[in-house]
Design a protein around this motif. Structure first.
Motif, PDB file in Angstrom:
ATOM      1  N   UNK A 153       0.902  -1.302   0.052  1.00  0.00           N
ATOM      2  CA  UNK A 153       0.038   0.121   0.044  1.00  0.00           C
ATOM      3  C   UNK A 153       1.028   1.298  -0.120  1.00  0.00           C
ATOM      4  N   UNK A 154       0.464   2.202  -0.884  1.00  0.00           N
ATOM      5  CA  UNK A 154       1.205   3.451  -0.751  1.00  0.00           C
ATOM      6  C   UNK A 154       2.653   3.420  -0.993  1.00  0.00           C
ATOM      7  N   UNK A 155       3.002   2.588  -1.745  1.00  0.00           N
ATOM      8  CA  UNK A 155       4.357   2.146  -2.303  1.00  0.00           C
ATOM      9  C   UNK A 155       5.196   1.820  -1.165  1.00  0.00           C
ATOM     10  N   UNK A 156       4.645   1.225  -0.233  1.00  0.00           N
ATOM     11  CA  UNK A 156       5.529   0.776   1.269  1.00  0.00           C
ATOM     12  C   UNK A 156       6.112  -0.488   0.668  1.00  0.00           C
ATOM     13  N   UNK A 199      -2.829  -2.452 -10.000  1.00  0.00           N
ATOM     14  CA  UNK A 199      -2.881  -1.104  -8.926  1.00  0.00           C
ATOM     15  C   UNK A 199      -4.416  -0.609  -9.056  1.00  0.00           C
ATOM     16  N   UNK A 200      -4.671  -0.302  -7.846  1.00  0.00           N
ATOM     17  CA  UNK A 200      -6.179   0.202  -7.455  1.00  0.00           C
ATOM     18  C   UNK A 200      -5.616   1.241  -6.809  1.00  0.00           C
ATOM     19  N   UNK A 201      -6.437   2.540  -7.212  1.00  0.00           N
ATOM     20  CA  UNK A 201      -6.269   3.634  -6.498  1.00  0.00           C
ATOM     21  C   UNK A 201      -7.588   4.263  -5.930  1.00  0.00           C
ATOM     22  N   UNK A 202      -7.920   4.382  -4.476  1.00  0.00           N
ATOM     23  CA  UNK A 202      -9.084   5.018  -3.807  1.00  0.00           C
ATOM     24  C   UNK A 202      -8.493   5.941  -3.021  1.00  0.00           C
ATOM     25  N   UNK A 203      -9.482   7.068  -2.541  1.00  0.00           N
ATOM     26  CA  UNK A 203      -8.867   8.125  -1.788  1.00  0.00           C
ATOM     27  C   UNK A 203      -7.993   7.686  -0.744  1.00  0.00           C
ATOM     28  N   UNK A 229     -14.910   0.291  -8.550  1.00  0.00           N
ATOM     29  CA  UNK A 229     -13.678   0.652  -8.504  1.00  0.00           C
ATOM     30  C   UNK A 229     -12.842   0.492  -9.950  1.00  0.00           C
ATOM     31  N   UNK A 230     -11.763   1.156 -10.030  1.00  0.00           N
ATOM     32  CA  UNK A 230     -10.902   0.988 -11.320  1.00  0.00           C
ATOM     33  C   UNK A 230      -9.683   0.498 -10.772  1.00  0.00           C
ATOM     34  N   UNK A 231      -8.879  -0.468 -11.565  1.00  0.00           N
ATOM     35  CA  UNK A 231      -7.630  -1.013 -11.517  1.00  0.00           C
ATOM     36  C   UNK A 231      -6.845  -0.797 -12.865  1.00  0.00           C
ATOM     37  N   UNK A 232      -5.568  -0.917 -12.640  1.00  0.00           N
ATOM     38  CA  UNK A 232      -4.687  -0.768 -13.759  1.00  0.00           C
ATOM     39  C   UNK A 232      -3.774  -2.073 -13.829  1.00  0.00           C
ATOM     40  N   UNK A 233      -3.629  -2.381 -14.917  1.00  0.00           N
ATOM     41  CA  UNK A 233      -2.697  -3.930 -15.021  1.00  0.00           C
ATOM     42  C   UNK A 233      -1.447  -3.267 -15.258  1.00  0.00           C
TER      43      UNK A 233
END
Length: 145
Positions: free
Chosen positions: A46-49, A129-133, A114-118
């Protein structure tokens, strides 16, 4: 490493065809074929961790089944979790694939879930990758069917 793989993939896709339209169509078709199937969770971050191994919810159960997501040929997105030693959490929605972008929607309302990117896809590996607030979630999967 993921950036390098993504950059390599993007470079490959743009260098393989004379037409960007053909390129886009070919990539979408290949991704669509590769995406269909059941994918079990392997790891997440999460968040680049740092990357964490995924702990399946029913690992201590005698009739264990791994948590997974599934993309069907008919455009269904199914998410399965095995909680308290029984099937307890199932999501059944619709999905659309547009190049590397996946949009999951509620079938009844048409609302976007939701949206995800391959980020990476092959016959056996999927990274989304899924981005939510306030959260960027990268999940790694292994194909099980």
């Amino acid at each position: 490493m993921n950036r390098f793989l993504l950059l390599t993939l993007v470079t490959f896709l743009f260098s393989c065809s004379n037409s960007s339209e053909e390129n886009s169509s070919t990539a979408s078709n290949n991704y669509s074929e590769l995406l269909v199937g059941k994918w079990t969770y392997v790891s997440y971050r999460t968040n680049g961790g740092s990357t964490n191994p995924f702990v399946h919810s029913g690992e201590d159960c005698s009739n264990f089944q791994p948590d997974y997501i599934e993309f069907t040929k008919e455009g269904r997105y199914i998410q399965f979790a095995y909680l308290n030693c029984e099937e307890d959490f199932v999501v059944d929605k619709l999905y659309k694939l547009n190049e590397v972008d996946i949009t999951v929607t509620d079938e009844k309302t048409g609302d976007k879930a939701f949206d995800s990117k391959i980020l990476e896809i092959s016959e056996n590996t999927l990274i989304l990758r899924t981005e939510v607030p306030n959260i960027i979630l990268e999940e790694s999967f292994k194909k099980i069917k």
